[in-house]
Design an enzyme around this catalytic site. Structure first.
Site, PDB file in Angstrom:
ATOM      1  N   ILE B 123       0.824  -1.226   0.065  1.00  0.00           N
ATOM      2  CA  ILE B 123      -0.109   0.076  -0.061  1.00  0.00           C
ATOM      3  C   ILE B 123       0.775   1.455   0.073  1.00  0.00           C
ATOM      4  O   ILE B 123       0.437   2.250  -0.627  1.00  0.00           O
ATOM      5  CB  ILE B 123      -0.812   0.140   1.261  1.00  0.00           C
ATOM      6  CG1 ILE B 123      -1.865  -1.027   1.329  1.00  0.00           C
ATOM      7  CG2 ILE B 123      -1.721   1.300   1.376  1.00  0.00           C
ATOM      8  CD1 ILE B 123      -2.919  -1.370   2.637  1.00  0.00           C
ATOM      9  N   GLY B 126       6.771   4.100   4.543  1.00  0.00           N
ATOM     10  CA  GLY B 126       6.973   5.324   5.216  1.00  0.00           C
ATOM     11  C   GLY B 126       8.265   5.304   5.743  1.00  0.00           C
ATOM     12  O   GLY B 126       9.210   4.668   5.203  1.00  0.00           O
ATOM     13  N   GLY B 127       8.463   6.218   6.643  1.00  0.00           N
ATOM     14  CA  GLY B 127      10.023   6.431   7.099  1.00  0.00           C
ATOM     15  C   GLY B 127      10.553   5.362   7.760  1.00  0.00           C
ATOM     16  O   GLY B 127      11.679   5.135   7.542  1.00  0.00           O
ATOM     17  N   MET B 128       9.799   4.340   8.230  1.00  0.00           N
ATOM     18  CA  MET B 128      10.294   3.323   9.096  1.00  0.00           C
ATOM     19  C   MET B 128       9.492   2.010   8.646  1.00  0.00           C
ATOM     20  O   MET B 128      10.243   0.889   9.131  1.00  0.00           O
ATOM     21  CB  MET B 128       9.934   3.386  10.659  1.00  0.00           C
ATOM     22  CG  MET B 128      10.608   4.643  11.257  1.00  0.00           C
ATOM     23  SD  MET B 128      10.564   4.504  12.983  1.00  0.00           S
ATOM     24  CE  MET B 128      11.922   3.565  13.361  1.00  0.00           C
ATOM     25  N   GLY B 129       8.888   1.865   7.713  1.00  0.00           N
ATOM     26  CA  GLY B 129       8.265   0.586   7.099  1.00  0.00           C
ATOM     27  C   GLY B 129       7.629   0.705   5.974  1.00  0.00           C
ATOM     28  O   GLY B 129       7.228   1.650   5.454  1.00  0.00           O
ATOM     29  N   VAL B 131       3.962  -0.692   4.213  1.00  0.00           N
ATOM     30  CA  VAL B 131       2.675  -0.793   4.880  1.00  0.00           C
ATOM     31  C   VAL B 131       2.032  -1.712   3.455  1.00  0.00           C
ATOM     32  O   VAL B 131       2.007  -1.616   2.514  1.00  0.00           O
ATOM     33  CB  VAL B 131       1.778   0.247   4.747  1.00  0.00           C
ATOM     34  CG1 VAL B 131       0.389  -0.147   5.312  1.00  0.00           C
ATOM     35  CG2 VAL B 131       2.100   1.326   5.949  1.00  0.00           C
ATOM     36  N   LYS B 146       1.971  -3.297   8.808  1.00  0.00           N
ATOM     37  CA  LYS B 146       3.174  -2.312   8.711  1.00  0.00           C
ATOM     38  C   LYS B 146       4.080  -3.055   9.231  1.00  0.00           C
ATOM     39  O   LYS B 146       4.332  -3.391  10.474  1.00  0.00           O
ATOM     40  CB  LYS B 146       2.875  -0.891   9.797  1.00  0.00           C
ATOM     41  CG  LYS B 146       3.717  -0.017   9.529  1.00  0.00           C
ATOM     42  CD  LYS B 146       3.641   1.348  10.012  1.00  0.00           C
ATOM     43  CE  LYS B 146       4.381   2.494   9.773  1.00  0.00           C
ATOM     44  NZ  LYS B 146       4.306   3.581  10.388  1.00  0.00           N
ATOM     45  N   ASP B 244       2.540  14.006  14.212  1.00  0.00           N
ATOM     46  CA  ASP B 244       2.762  14.442  13.024  1.00  0.00           C
ATOM     47  C   ASP B 244       1.398  14.403  12.378  1.00  0.00           C
ATOM     48  O   ASP B 244       1.090  13.994  11.100  1.00  0.00           O
ATOM     49  CB  ASP B 244       3.661  13.494  12.451  1.00  0.00           C
ATOM     50  CG  ASP B 244       4.123  13.687  10.942  1.00  0.00           C
ATOM     51  OD1 ASP B 244       3.921  14.768  10.496  1.00  0.00           O
ATOM     52  OD2 ASP B 244       4.249  12.764  10.350  1.00  0.00           O
TER      53      ASP B 244
END
Lengths: 201, 742
Positions: B123, B126-129, B131, B146, B244
């Site tokens: 999907i 992001g910054g750390m993972g 999805v 995630k 955020d």
């Protein structure tokens, strides 16, 4: 010296920092701006230990925010932002320290604080920064000169001794001292301009 | 003195600087410099060409802080900041993410498999993972997963952060927050990549919506503001700041566009001091609060500012702070006020414009002070608006106001502070005297619990893997994922001592019978014996692998350890060099317990079999078979004639230790059972499950006596005190709860 060889190109430092690739970049960054922040804080009346704490605090704040920065090529924007942070922290520090006797006197600190913080200290900050650039320029050009030439420059231009005294110390003629000092100054002027240009690019 | 010469030409002086004069002429000119003040000044002027270099370098030697200045240690300390701060933020990754961590798919239509999840597509990233969209074959539903970015998986800091984030996000249950179903780690040993299983929300983000529809009607702004603030109430009540909030993190779920806040990826537990102080990253510049832009710490009011910035954008069709670069935006956020809303869009009601502008106050203390207050305000206006628009007689409207006024008097004590403040602030309350927002206690979204804990001991340092009462019952020891052991005075909820016990997870912590000593077992393969109150161990027992289970004999002479590599070791305290006996079973050992008469030990682990051993010789007595998956925990009853075992198969089994026969079996939890304990009198059994529920059972009949709710995720440890009056439970949420038994 080629611009790109300088480890202190601020734009590239920021990019390297943001990309988290290079702990040397952080090291250099801290050594570039640390003295500016510290010097500014001292000029605003903070004691050594407080100024050192504040310097640490400011640079930590920067480190936490820098990850999301895009380096702005417009001149001085980063410096301005750093100034904003520093100024705020100094202001907060002074506010916290301020003792406000109810309905009484108007201390110097109070007066300082009642001025709108934005208008305070910009000139001091700029001077501190320019002096830091000059210090960097000195580090960069020193290897290009003979030791005696450098000493003659240092003792006269930096320490403010008279050419005659320096001539005696170094067993040179006074004229040679003047020539040495001026040669180094000429080179320094170039390098400071160089550093300023890098800032703008 | 040499005879006075004529002054050199300007050009000659320039050549003198460059060193391009002939040797003889250079000497002459230099000599001239000895005494001619005019030429001395001229030379320097040529050198600097009127720049300020001379002034800049003057006394620069004094500009450096003195050797003994506090500046130098401060500078040195900053070197460490780099590692704390920048490491996880490596170069932004683009392109196709690696999915190497997935198992081969069961069906070629899928990308791969992760535990019981068939992964269908990516999907986003992001910054750390990453999805993923996946199908949960066990529960037959679609979910979003995630996964911690595999590229970052080697980085322990990222992993810890992810787990922390996951735990934090999982603790929020609210209809306006995307639900986190479970937090897992890949692999049989549960130590692989961590991942988060979340509710899959279809529909678009507010960001996408705003790309299509520039300005929104006031009604929509109020509705979205109301639901988003309600979601924040739930998060803030858990001590979580989002940090955020931005349109991309607000999902609009069909069919009614219900607001769902997501990606608590940057949220941190408020009292997680370490991370907050080093403050790794916060937010997207455009919606960031001034305090965040200035690198200060965020608080719940920072989320309110961000929400205000979003509401502003919905009202006027553009964000409040714009600029060509992130830096420019940051400065604007810190220094300028956005253009008044009604100047751009007069259709926005003035109360709404005032509210939004108050949320955008530079100083947190000038904003509306809590999400609850904001939600209350929106709710009131929302109801009022519906009453006005939906052909409700005016009487009703007045009644509504009256109700609100009554409410206001009751809560005047709280409201008064805001009233005073509002008048001074002059922005918000001055124009809206009719409303005094009311402090709302957020309602618990979890099912009503049958009892409240008498103490909540929250370390927030990671999963709690073991809890124990000391013999006098005033102290609770907790073994934590971060390698520390904490001793709490539970009655006052204060920490008596915290000490780093092991490198890696502490799997077990147990008091000696006297209560003077504490034994701990760690992932570093060590068992350490501590004198309570001292910070250095008195004895250390080394193992080749992580020690997961541990038992102390009641006579104080022996120690039994169960190791991840399947070894079971018997040690005598008088010889920590070499075990007295050892055996190996297949797979990891998870639990080791000893009978009250010190004659028998029982072990269990991944091989599904519970084993009884002679405690002296480690000769095997009986295998107890029946569990269909790994067995996680064991407990002997008070006379040693019964043994309880629990594990993956969700059942609790009671065994007769004299003949190895199963006495009773029942399914006890909806999910894995991680912990079991017998009450000291043997009449009750406590279990802790993956479902976050502590259950207390009648040991003889197997009937459920009580349920204790409060942990929202997996419970890994339960323990009774010696008097049998208290129960402690601890687990993945990083807390230990102490319950009073009826």
């Amino acid at each position: 010296m080629a611009v790109d060889d300088s480890p202190l190109t601020r734009a590239s430092l920021l990019v390297q920092l943001r990309e988290g690739e290079n702990s040397d970049a952080w090291h250099e960054f801290v050594r570039l701006y640390g003295p500016v922040v510290y010097g500014f804080a001292r000029k605003r009346g903070l004691q050594d230990a407080d100024a050192a704490d504040l310097m640490q605090d400011v640079l930590r704040s920067v480190s936490s925010a820098i990850g999301r920065l895009d380096y702005d090529r417009k001149q001085g924007t980063f410096r301005g932002w750093l100034f904003t942070i520093t100024r705020n922290k100094v202001f907060n520090f002074l506010s916290a320290r301020r003792i406000r006797p109810q309905g009484s006197g108007d201390t110097a600190t109070n007066r300082l604080l009642e001025t709108h913080p934005e208008s305070v200290g910009a000139e001091t900050w700029e001077t501190e920064y320019q002096r830091r650039l000059a210090a960097l320029a000195m580090e960069l050009v020193q290897p290009e000169f003979q030791q005696n030439t450098w000493r003659a420059f240092w003792l006269t231009a930096v320490e403010g001794q008279s050419a005659g005294d320096v001539a005696q110390q170094l067993s040179l003629s006074a004229g040679a001292v003047y020539v040495a000092k001026s040669r180094v100054l000429a080179r320094l002027k170039q390098e400071v301009e160089n550093l300023r240009r890098q800032e703008e690019n | 003195m040499a005879p006075r010469q004529q002054c050199p030409e300007r050009d000659e002086l320039r050549q003198l600087l460059e060193g391009s004069l002939s040797g003889e002429r250079q000497q002459q000119c230099t000599q001239h410099m000895d005494s001619c003040e005019c030429c001395q000044a001229k030379l320097e002027e040529i050198a600097t060409e009127g720049s300020d270099v001379s002034q800049l370098v003057a006394h620069l030697d004094a500009a450096n802080p003195a050797k003994e200045s506090a500046y130098w240690p401060a500078l040195k300390a900053l070197d460490g900041v780099y590692n704390e701060t920048f490491v996880p933020r490596t170069t932004p990754r683009r392109g196709t993410p690696s999915l190497d961590f997935l198992l081969p798919p069961t069906d070629p239509a899928y990308l791969g498999r992760l535990a019981q999840f068939d992964v269908m597509r990516i999907i986003g990233r992001g910054g750390m993972g990453i999805v993923l969209e996946a199908f949960d074959s066990r529960l037959q539903r679609h979910v979003a997963i995630k996964v911690l970015d595999p590229d970052l998986a080697d980085d322990e800091l990222s992993r810890q952060r992810f787990c922390r984030e996951a735990r934090a996000a999982a603790s929020i249950t609210h209809e306006n927050v995307v639900a986190v179903h479970q937090v897992e780690r890949q692999g049989e040993d549960g130590l692989g990549l961590p991942y988060l299983v979340m509710q899959l929300v279809s529909g678009e983000t507010l960001e996408e919506r705003l790309n299509r529809v520039k300005q929104m009607p006031a009604r929509e702004i109020i509705r979205i503001g109301l639901q988003a603030s309600q979601g924040l109430v739930a998060a803030h009540a858990q001590g979580l700041i989002h940090r955020d909030i931005k349109p991309g993190n607000i999902l609009l779920e069909p069919p009614n566009d219900r607001v769902k806040l997501t990606d608590f990826g940057l949220a941190r537990v408020v009292d997680d001091v370490k991370l907050t102080r080093t403050g790794f990253v916060t937010g997207t510049p455009m919606y960031m609060a001034p305090e965040q832009a200035l690198g200060e710490e965020a608080d719940p009011r920072s989320d309110l500012f961000s929400l205000g910035a979003i509401l502003y954008e919905m009202s006027v069709g553009q964000p409040p702070f714009k600029g060509n670069s992130a830096l420019a935006i940051l400065r604007q956020i810190a220094e300028t006020n956005p253009q008044p809303i009604r100047e751009i869009n007069p259709a926005i009601p003035s109360w709404l414009a005032d509210t939004i502008e108050q949320l955008l106050a530079k100083k947190p203390e000038d904003r509306i002070q809590s999400a609850a207050l904001l939600a209350e305000l929106f709710e009131y206006e929302w109801t009022l608006m519906k009453a006005t628009s939906d052909e409700v007689p005016t009487v009703c409207k007045d009644e509504l106001r009256a109700i609100h006024t009554r409410h206001r008097r009751i809560t005047m004590g709280i409201g008064a502070a805001f009233l005073v403040f509002g008048v001074l602030g002059g922005m918000f309350f001055a124009s809206r005297p009719k409303i005094i927002p009311v402090m709302v206690t957020p309602t618990e979204a979890a099912p009503v619990s049958s009892a409240e804990p008498v103490a909540v001991l929250s370390a927030n340092a990671g999963t709690v893997w073991s809890v124990a009462f000391n013999p006098s019952g005033d102290t609770v020891a907790m073994a934590v994922e971060d390698g520390s052991v904490r001793l709490w005075d539970w009655a006052t909820e204060s920490v008596k001592s915290t000490f780093p016990a092991h490198r890696g997870v502490v799997w077990s912590a147990q008091f000696s019978l006297s209560g003077e000593r504490l034994a701990t077992a760690g992932d570093d393969g060590l068992v350490k014996i501590w004198k309570v109150g001292e910070s250095e161990p008195v004895q250390t027992f080394e193992h080749a692998n992580a020690v997961r289970g541990m038992a102390l004999s009641h006579d104080g002479r022996s120690l039994y350890s169960g190791v991840r590599d399947g070894h079971v070791l018997a040690w005598s305290f008088d010889n920590p060099e070499k075990p007295r006996a050892e055996m190996q079973q297949s797979g990891a050992v998870y639990s080791v317990v000893i009978s009250p008469n010190d004659e028998t030990i029982a072990t269990a682990g991944t091989d599904k079999t519970v084993r009884l051993w002679n405690a002296q010789t480690l000769a095997q007595k009986l295998p107890l078979e029946g569990h269909t998956g790994p067995v996680y925990a064991l407990a002997f009853n008070h006379d040693g004639r019964r043994l309880a075992s629990v594990g993956w198969d969700r059942t609790i089994r009671i065994w007769d230790t004299s003949n190895g026969k199963s006495v009773r079996t029942w399914e006890a939890h909806d999910g894995d059972i991680w912990a079991v304990a017998f009450s000291p009198d043997g009449t009750k059994i406590a279990t802790g499950g993956h479902d976050g529920i502590v259950k207390v059972w009648d040991a003889n009949s197997g009937s459920l006596l009580d349920r204790y709710l409060g942990h929202k995720i997996a419970i890994h440890a339960v323990a009774f005190n010696q008097a049998g009056t208290m129960l402690a439970s601890g687990g993945r949420d990083g807390s230990v709860r102490v319950w009073k038994l009826p």
